[in-house]
Design an enzyme around this catalytic site. Structure first.
Site, PDB file in Angstrom:
ATOM      1  N   GLU A 215      26.139  18.349 -19.281  1.00  0.00           N
ATOM      2  CA  GLU A 215      24.881  18.131 -18.550  1.00  0.00           C
ATOM      3  C   GLU A 215      23.674  18.708 -19.283  1.00  0.00           C
ATOM      4  O   GLU A 215      23.342  19.881 -19.121  1.00  0.00           O
ATOM      5  CB  GLU A 215      24.969  18.741 -17.144  1.00  0.00           C
TER       6      GLU A 215
ATOM      7  N   LYS B 155      26.321  13.919 -17.923  1.00  0.00           N
ATOM      8  CA  LYS B 155      25.463  14.002 -16.734  1.00  0.00           C
ATOM      9  C   LYS B 155      24.032  14.223 -17.199  1.00  0.00           C
ATOM     10  O   LYS B 155      23.583  15.368 -17.355  1.00  0.00           O
ATOM     11  CB  LYS B 155      25.933  15.144 -15.827  1.00  0.00           C
TER      12      LYS B 155
HETATM   13  P1  13P Z   1      20.399  17.780  -8.497  1.00  0.00           P
HETATM   14  O1  13P Z   1      20.933  16.378  -8.285  1.00  0.00           O
HETATM   15  O2  13P Z   1      19.878  18.411  -7.240  1.00  0.00           O
HETATM   16  O3  13P Z   1      19.487  17.863  -9.671  1.00  0.00           O
HETATM   17  O4  13P Z   1      21.673  18.687  -8.831  1.00  0.00           O
HETATM   18  C1  13P Z   1      22.592  18.214  -9.717  1.00  0.00           C
HETATM   19  C2  13P Z   1      23.149  19.327 -10.488  1.00  0.00           C
HETATM   20  O5  13P Z   1      24.344  19.535 -10.525  1.00  0.00           O
HETATM   21  C3  13P Z   1      22.234  20.174 -11.269  1.00  0.00           C
HETATM   22  O6  13P Z   1      22.969  20.978 -12.132  1.00  0.00           O
END
Ligand code: 13P
Length: 340
Positions: free
Chosen positions: A177, A219
């Site tokens: 991510e 992600k």
């Molecule tokens: P949000 O969709 O609220 O941005 O959270 C996703 C997430 O896992 C952030 O690390």
């Protein structure tokens, strides 16, 4: 050595019409969410809130996995069933946030690098024993005056790649991510440029660290106008630029892509995902789905307010958002469905 089948887990995480619920808020972050509904941040309230979410009837239909926080992975439902067992019973894969948060990066004022590599192999081995099937690590890239620096991009890409390799070796599918923040007044061009730069660095680092792309899920944030930018790009443009950037940077071998919502409103996040799957139907190398935190939970949190009597309404709110996003992952969403 874990017997987890990483290819099968990665495929299940992005199976058609399903996505991931990010419920891995740290104790501090869930405290901020609870503040908004005047609920005290105690362990029992955190447990009760997650219990409400995970007992949502039919949850497995549109949710393939849930990302948990360390405390939650060890907690139980009111009837004594562990959350891990409860999710599995409903066909939902349990996952675990393994990073230790974004910390100041030396010599780079205003920038961070995500920590948590120390002891990670040992922690991953324990998480596998506790039943986790996948993991998450969030890197944060901020756009600002002269930011990001190449130092921050390189350091964060390297940490993500080290994390991903360690997870795979331990038997967990890594969710990679790299979040380019949407705070700030930058325009969508700048977001596109920084997102492309970040993703190129991330995939170079994953290659150097021998990460098996087929056993990984990306992600990313979407390519979107900064929150404070006067000119906000419309839904179809955000979708088109996001997919263009991903196609330029993300190898087709990656099992799937699940977006974070990053502060977008729930319905806008759904509309963006849907537009990508409509505009590029049949022309995408990977499934595009969701791994929203706020955009899935917000209506449910507001309906719950910490009251047991509100549980059915709160679960209905989560089920609704999960269904809307499940449809968006198939390119079958329309705002008219929100009212049904
Ligand atoms: P949000 O969709 O609220 O941005 O959270 C996703 C997430 O896992 C952030 O690390």
């Amino acid at each position: 050595m874990s017997t987890n089948n990483l290819a099968a887990i990665a495929q299940a995480m992005v199976s058609p019409g399903r996505g991931i619920l990010a419920a891995d808020e740290s104790t501090g972050t869930i405290g901020k969410r609870f503040d908004s509904i005047n609920v005290e941040n105690t362990e029992e309230h955190r447990r009760a809130y997650r219990d409400m979410l995970f007992l949502t009837p039919g949850m497995g239909e549109h949710i393939s996995g849930v990302i948990l926080y360390d405390e939650t992975l060890r907690q139980k439902s009111a009837d004594g069933t562990s959350f891990v067992k409860l999710l599995e019973k409903n066909g939902v894969l349990p996952g675990i946030k393994v990073d230790a948060g974004a910390k100041p990066l030396a010599f780079c004022p205003g920038e961070t690098v995500t920590e948590g590599l120390d002891n990670l192999p040992k922690r991953c081995a324990e998480y596998v024993k506790l039943g986790a099937k996948f993991a998450k690590w969030r890197a944060v890239i901020d756009i600002g005056n002269g930011l990001p620096s190449s130092t921050s991009i390189t350091a964060n890409a390297h940490a993500l790649a080290r994390y991903a390799a360690i997870c795979q070796e331990a038997g967990l599918v890594p969710i990679v991510e790299p979040e380019v923040l949407m705070d700030g007044d930058h325009d969508i061009d700048r977001c596109e440029e920084v997102t492309e730069w970040t993703l190129n660095a991330v995939y170079e680092a994953l290659y150097m660290n021998r990460v098996v792309l087929e056993h990984s899920v990306l992600k990313p944030s979407m390519v979107i106008s900064g929150k404070k930018c006067a000119k906000q790009a419309p839904v179809d443009e955000v979708a088109a630029r996001t997919v263009r950037t991903l196609k330029r940077t993300v190898p087709g071998a990656v099992a799937g892509i699940v977006f974070l919502s990053g502060g977008q409103s729930d319905e806008v996040a759904t509309a963006h995902l849907n537009s990508m799957n409509v505009q590029f139907k049949g022309n995408l190398p990977w499934p595009l789905s969701f791994s929203y935190g706020r955009a899935l939970q917000q209506p449910s949190l507001k309906a719950w307010k910490g009251q047991p009597a509100n549980v059915p309404a709160a679960q209905a709110a989560l089920a609704h958002r999960a269904r809307m996003n499940g449809l968006a992952a198939l390119g079958q969403y329309s705002p008219a469905l929100e009212k049904k």
